[in-house]
Motif scaffolding. Sequence first.
Motif, mmCIF file in Angstrom:
data_model
loop_
_atom_site.group_PDB
_atom_site.id
_atom_site.type_symbol
_atom_site.label_atom_id
_atom_site.label_comp_id
_atom_site.label_asym_id
_atom_site.label_seq_id
_atom_site.Cartn_x
_atom_site.Cartn_y
_atom_site.Cartn_z
ATOM 1 N N ARG A 169 0.831 -1.206 0.000
ATOM 2 C CA ARG A 169 0.000 0.000 0.000
ATOM 3 C C ARG A 169 0.866 1.256 0.000
ATOM 4 O O ARG A 169 1.956 1.295 0.595
ATOM 5 N N ARG A 170 0.378 2.271 -0.672
ATOM 6 C CA ARG A 170 1.028 3.580 -0.709
ATOM 7 C C ARG A 170 0.627 4.348 0.537
ATOM 8 O O ARG A 170 -0.568 4.495 0.831
ATOM 9 N N VAL A 171 1.619 4.871 1.276
ATOM 10 C CA VAL A 171 1.330 5.434 2.591
ATOM 11 C C VAL A 171 2.200 6.651 2.883
ATOM 12 O O VAL A 171 3.229 6.887 2.251
ATOM 13 N N THR A 172 1.758 7.405 3.870
ATOM 14 C CA THR A 172 2.594 8.343 4.601
ATOM 15 C C THR A 172 2.280 8.084 6.073
ATOM 16 O O THR A 172 1.586 7.113 6.395
ATOM 17 N N GLY A 173 2.792 8.930 6.973
ATOM 18 C CA GLY A 173 2.524 8.629 8.368
ATOM 19 C C GLY A 173 2.885 9.754 9.316
ATOM 20 O O GLY A 173 3.524 10.740 8.941
ATOM 21 N N ASP A 174 2.478 9.573 10.563
ATOM 22 C CA ASP A 174 2.726 10.542 11.626
ATOM 23 C C ASP A 174 4.191 10.498 12.039
ATOM 24 O O ASP A 174 4.826 9.436 12.035
ATOM 25 N N THR A 175 4.721 11.648 12.407
ATOM 26 C CA THR A 175 6.078 11.739 12.942
ATOM 27 C C THR A 175 6.119 11.345 14.406
ATOM 28 O O THR A 175 7.090 10.755 14.876
ATOM 29 N N MET A 176 5.063 11.686 15.152
ATOM 30 C CA MET A 176 5.040 11.536 16.602
ATOM 31 C C MET A 176 4.540 10.145 16.984
ATOM 32 O O MET A 176 3.426 9.769 16.633
ATOM 33 N N LEU A 177 5.352 9.403 17.723
ATOM 34 C CA LEU A 177 5.033 8.028 18.089
ATOM 35 C C LEU A 177 4.982 7.928 19.609
ATOM 36 O O LEU A 177 6.004 7.749 20.279
ATOM 37 N N GLY A 178 3.770 8.073 20.161
ATOM 38 C CA GLY A 178 3.603 8.006 21.600
ATOM 39 C C GLY A 178 3.717 6.583 22.125
ATOM 40 O O GLY A 178 3.700 5.609 21.362
ATOM 41 N N CYS A 179 3.806 6.464 23.455
ATOM 42 C CA CYS A 179 3.952 5.145 24.066
ATOM 43 C C CYS A 179 2.675 4.316 23.941
ATOM 44 O O CYS A 179 2.713 3.091 23.986
#
Length: 328
Positions: free
Chosen positions: A84-94
């Motif tokens: 799948r073609r994707v982008t994503g969030d920079t912030m990765l919380g616990c």
Amino acid sequence: MRAFVVTGPARAGVVRVPVPVAGPGEVVVAVERAGVCGTDAEIFTGEMSYLHTGQAAYPMRIGHEWSGVVSAVGPGVDETWRGRRVTGDTMLGCGHCARCVGGRQHLCADRYEIGIRNGWPGALAEYLPVPVRALHPLPSTVDFVAGALVEPAANAVRAVRAAAVTGRLLVIGPGTIGLLCAMLATADGVDVHVLGVDEPSLAFARSLGLAATSAPPEGLFDAVIDASGAASVPARAVELVEPGRRVVFIGLSGEPSLIDSRQLVFRDVTAVGVLSGSGGLTGAIESFATIDPRPLVAATVGLADVADVLAGTGRYGPAPKVQVDPRR
């Protein structure tokens, strides 16, 4: 695989590193495009605050604006993500603290930030590991160039929402996020004015159909968005907003920017800070049906050219964004 690594202030280059392996709940993305951001430049120069607070340390693999294709999935991840073609969030919380549970994972005290904080590797590489919960699929109408602009556009979405303006908006700073704020608000029917100091940048803003000037138009504004990064601007922004309205701060200066809180009180001004595009990524992707962010990209370069981009020695034209094709 090849990756761009910063090893110290003004020391960086392309090196060979192991291809990431998708852990539980993770995927690996084959990166198609990655944007170079002002934060990346601050890491390169050594000015980035995380380097001085212990939240980041060299060597660093930078890059947090990206798009690509899921090439591998880890344990517990639905196989339908593969390809799948994707982008994503920079912030990765616990994922389990009160902030994460309450929908504020971008403020998690223990968060990773892709390519920035606590050692999570960045997207200036051929492959990038990402938690599946951070992914956002790209529709067929959004190509990889636009896909790598989703993250800065998500910041702009949040800033425009925070401004809550239907009348007259002043955007200070004709950089990537400032221009995206102006484009989004204009598409919503807002009367937008862009303020800057660099004539080539202002001319580029005007080429997008925006009203851009080096002096504020007369009168006060129903909202002001400071996307400038200049220490003197926040106080000026408060002076330029209509009493009882809003100022949004999304630009960061390299030194403390001071505001007289009495001006906020006496003028009943609401000041809002925006950190990251978290919460705005879906809105950014949807907004690309209305605005085309791709003219903001001045050039696409290879990994070997990134150091020149960060040092400011390359010449790519008046558009504010340079993207990287990590396979070049």
